[in-house]
Scaffold this motif. Structure first.
Motif, PDB file in Angstrom:
ATOM      1  N   LYS A  48     110.079 -90.075 -89.080  1.00 57.70           N
ATOM      2  CA  LYS A  48     110.731 -88.960 -88.765  1.00 57.70           C
ATOM      3  C   LYS A  48     111.600 -88.826 -87.377  1.00 57.70           C
ATOM      4  O   LYS A  48     112.444 -88.056 -87.324  1.00 57.70           O
ATOM      5  N   GLN A  49     111.198 -89.691 -86.699  1.00 51.08           N
ATOM      6  CA  GLN A  49     111.628 -89.643 -85.100  1.00 51.08           C
ATOM      7  C   GLN A  49     111.403 -88.214 -84.721  1.00 51.08           C
ATOM      8  O   GLN A  49     112.528 -87.659 -84.338  1.00 51.08           O
ATOM      9  N   THR A  50     110.236 -87.630 -84.462  1.00 54.03           N
ATOM     10  CA  THR A  50     110.078 -86.456 -84.043  1.00 54.03           C
ATOM     11  C   THR A  50     108.668 -86.610 -83.218  1.00 54.03           C
ATOM     12  O   THR A  50     107.830 -87.751 -83.115  1.00 54.03           O
ATOM     13  N   TRP A  51     108.853 -85.640 -82.058  1.00 54.35           N
ATOM     14  CA  TRP A  51     107.700 -85.869 -81.009  1.00 54.35           C
ATOM     15  C   TRP A  51     107.058 -84.355 -81.253  1.00 54.35           C
ATOM     16  O   TRP A  51     107.557 -83.345 -81.144  1.00 54.35           O
ATOM     17  N   ASP A  52     105.880 -84.580 -81.581  1.00 53.13           N
ATOM     18  CA  ASP A  52     104.998 -83.177 -81.620  1.00 53.13           C
ATOM     19  C   ASP A  52     104.437 -82.935 -80.117  1.00 53.13           C
ATOM     20  O   ASP A  52     103.705 -83.863 -79.635  1.00 53.13           O
ATOM     21  N   ILE A  53     104.761 -81.645 -79.800  1.00 51.83           N
ATOM     22  CA  ILE A  53     104.379 -81.345 -78.234  1.00 51.83           C
ATOM     23  C   ILE A  53     103.721 -80.154 -78.261  1.00 51.83           C
ATOM     24  O   ILE A  53     103.740 -79.187 -79.326  1.00 51.83           O
ATOM     25  N   VAL A  54     103.098 -79.904 -77.206  1.00 52.96           N
ATOM     26  CA  VAL A  54     102.326 -78.460 -77.120  1.00 52.96           C
ATOM     27  C   VAL A  54     102.799 -77.979 -75.784  1.00 52.96           C
ATOM     28  O   VAL A  54     102.915 -78.728 -74.810  1.00 52.96           O
ATOM     29  N   ALA A  61     107.518 -79.279 -83.062  1.00 46.13           N
ATOM     30  CA  ALA A  61     108.086 -80.880 -83.373  1.00 46.13           C
ATOM     31  C   ALA A  61     109.420 -80.680 -82.862  1.00 46.13           C
ATOM     32  O   ALA A  61     110.394 -79.911 -83.348  1.00 46.13           O
ATOM     33  N   LEU A  62     109.750 -81.585 -82.047  1.00 43.73           N
ATOM     34  CA  LEU A  62     111.155 -82.042 -81.510  1.00 43.73           C
ATOM     35  C   LEU A  62     111.994 -82.944 -82.216  1.00 43.73           C
ATOM     36  O   LEU A  62     111.193 -84.185 -82.474  1.00 43.73           O
ATOM     37  N   ARG A  63     112.972 -82.879 -82.433  1.00 45.02           N
ATOM     38  CA  ARG A  63     113.868 -84.076 -82.953  1.00 45.02           C
ATOM     39  C   ARG A  63     114.209 -84.877 -81.769  1.00 45.02           C
ATOM     40  O   ARG A  63     113.993 -84.326 -80.664  1.00 45.02           O
ATOM     41  N   GLU A  64     114.630 -86.206 -82.121  1.00 46.16           N
ATOM     42  CA  GLU A  64     115.103 -87.054 -80.935  1.00 46.16           C
ATOM     43  C   GLU A  64     116.082 -86.504 -80.083  1.00 46.16           C
ATOM     44  O   GLU A  64     115.904 -86.461 -78.872  1.00 46.16           O
ATOM     45  N   GLU A  65     117.116 -85.851 -80.586  1.00 52.18           N
ATOM     46  CA  GLU A  65     118.043 -85.191 -79.913  1.00 52.18           C
ATOM     47  C   GLU A  65     117.546 -84.296 -78.869  1.00 52.18           C
ATOM     48  O   GLU A  65     117.969 -83.916 -77.659  1.00 52.18           O
ATOM     49  N   GLU A  66     116.711 -83.460 -79.403  1.00 54.40           N
ATOM     50  CA  GLU A  66     116.095 -82.152 -78.478  1.00 54.40           C
ATOM     51  C   GLU A  66     115.147 -83.182 -77.591  1.00 54.40           C
ATOM     52  O   GLU A  66     115.054 -82.458 -76.084  1.00 54.40           O
ATOM     53  N   ALA A  67     114.511 -83.921 -77.853  1.00 51.20           N
ATOM     54  CA  ALA A  67     113.399 -84.680 -76.831  1.00 51.20           C
ATOM     55  C   ALA A  67     114.186 -85.260 -75.839  1.00 51.20           C
ATOM     56  O   ALA A  67     113.590 -85.285 -74.550  1.00 51.20           O
ATOM     57  N   ARG A  68     115.496 -85.747 -75.972  1.00 49.66           N
ATOM     58  CA  ARG A  68     116.309 -86.457 -75.161  1.00 49.66           C
ATOM     59  C   ARG A  68     116.956 -85.646 -74.100  1.00 49.66           C
ATOM     60  O   ARG A  68     117.390 -86.082 -73.019  1.00 49.66           O
ATOM     61  N   GLY A  69     117.005 -84.389 -74.406  1.00 43.41           N
ATOM     62  CA  GLY A  69     117.677 -83.306 -73.736  1.00 43.41           C
ATOM     63  C   GLY A  69     116.688 -82.516 -72.905  1.00 43.41           C
ATOM     64  O   GLY A  69     117.325 -81.753 -71.891  1.00 43.41           O
ATOM     65  N   ILE A  70     115.417 -82.941 -72.872  1.00 42.95           N
ATOM     66  CA  ILE A  70     114.396 -81.974 -71.901  1.00 42.95           C
ATOM     67  C   ILE A  70     114.055 -83.165 -70.779  1.00 42.95           C
ATOM     68  O   ILE A  70     113.302 -84.188 -71.066  1.00 42.95           O
ATOM     69  N   ILE A  71     114.471 -82.716 -69.581  1.00 39.20           N
ATOM     70  CA  ILE A  71     114.366 -83.633 -68.356  1.00 39.20           C
ATOM     71  C   ILE A  71     112.829 -83.256 -68.008  1.00 39.20           C
ATOM     72  O   ILE A  71     112.752 -82.038 -67.444  1.00 39.20           O
ATOM     73  N   ILE A  72     111.862 -84.278 -67.348  1.00 37.91           N
ATOM     74  CA  ILE A  72     110.816 -83.788 -66.869  1.00 37.91           C
ATOM     75  C   ILE A  72     110.552 -84.363 -65.549  1.00 37.91           C
ATOM     76  O   ILE A  72     111.426 -85.337 -65.197  1.00 37.91           O
ATOM     77  N   ASP A  73     109.458 -83.906 -64.840  1.00 37.77           N
ATOM     78  CA  ASP A  73     109.180 -84.659 -63.530  1.00 37.77           C
ATOM     79  C   ASP A  73     108.581 -85.942 -63.621  1.00 37.77           C
ATOM     80  O   ASP A  73     107.862 -86.204 -64.612  1.00 37.77           O
ATOM     81  N   GLU A  74     109.217 -87.151 -63.025  1.00 37.12           N
ATOM     82  CA  GLU A  74     108.504 -88.389 -63.134  1.00 37.12           C
ATOM     83  C   GLU A  74     107.295 -88.373 -62.232  1.00 37.12           C
ATOM     84  O   GLU A  74     107.050 -88.078 -61.269  1.00 37.12           O
TER      85      GLU A  74
END
Length: 74
Positions: A48-54, A61-74
């Motif tokens: 499904k190319q989804t990321w399940d997050i909490v 559940a985030l789709r790939e487009e949404e997951a790529r738009g969330i920038i995180i601290d490295e």
């Protein structure tokens, strides 16, 4: 620049920035996906190319487009 789509299962991170167009950005904000929030990847689904997050005890559940738009601290 690391995004949610780069995270591994069970990895935690703090959201640094959200890059998305409306209405996706508003939807993410409504679910608690905001700058400074802590998120954890629970599962990644290849089919499904989804990321399940909490985040804030809410499973999302985030789709790939949404997951790529969330920038995180490295």
């Amino acid at each position: 620049m690391k995004t949610v789509s780069d995270m591994k299962i069970s990895e935690k991170a703090i959201i640094k920035k959200i890059i998305a167009k409306e209405p996706i950005k508003s939807r993410l904000f409504a679910m608690g996906i905001v700058k400074g929030a802590v998120i954890k990847v629970l599962e990644y689904t290849l089919a499904k190319q989804t990321w399940d997050i909490v985040s804030n005890n809410t499973k999302i559940a985030l789709r790939e487009e949404e997951a790529r738009g969330i920038i995180i601290d490295e």
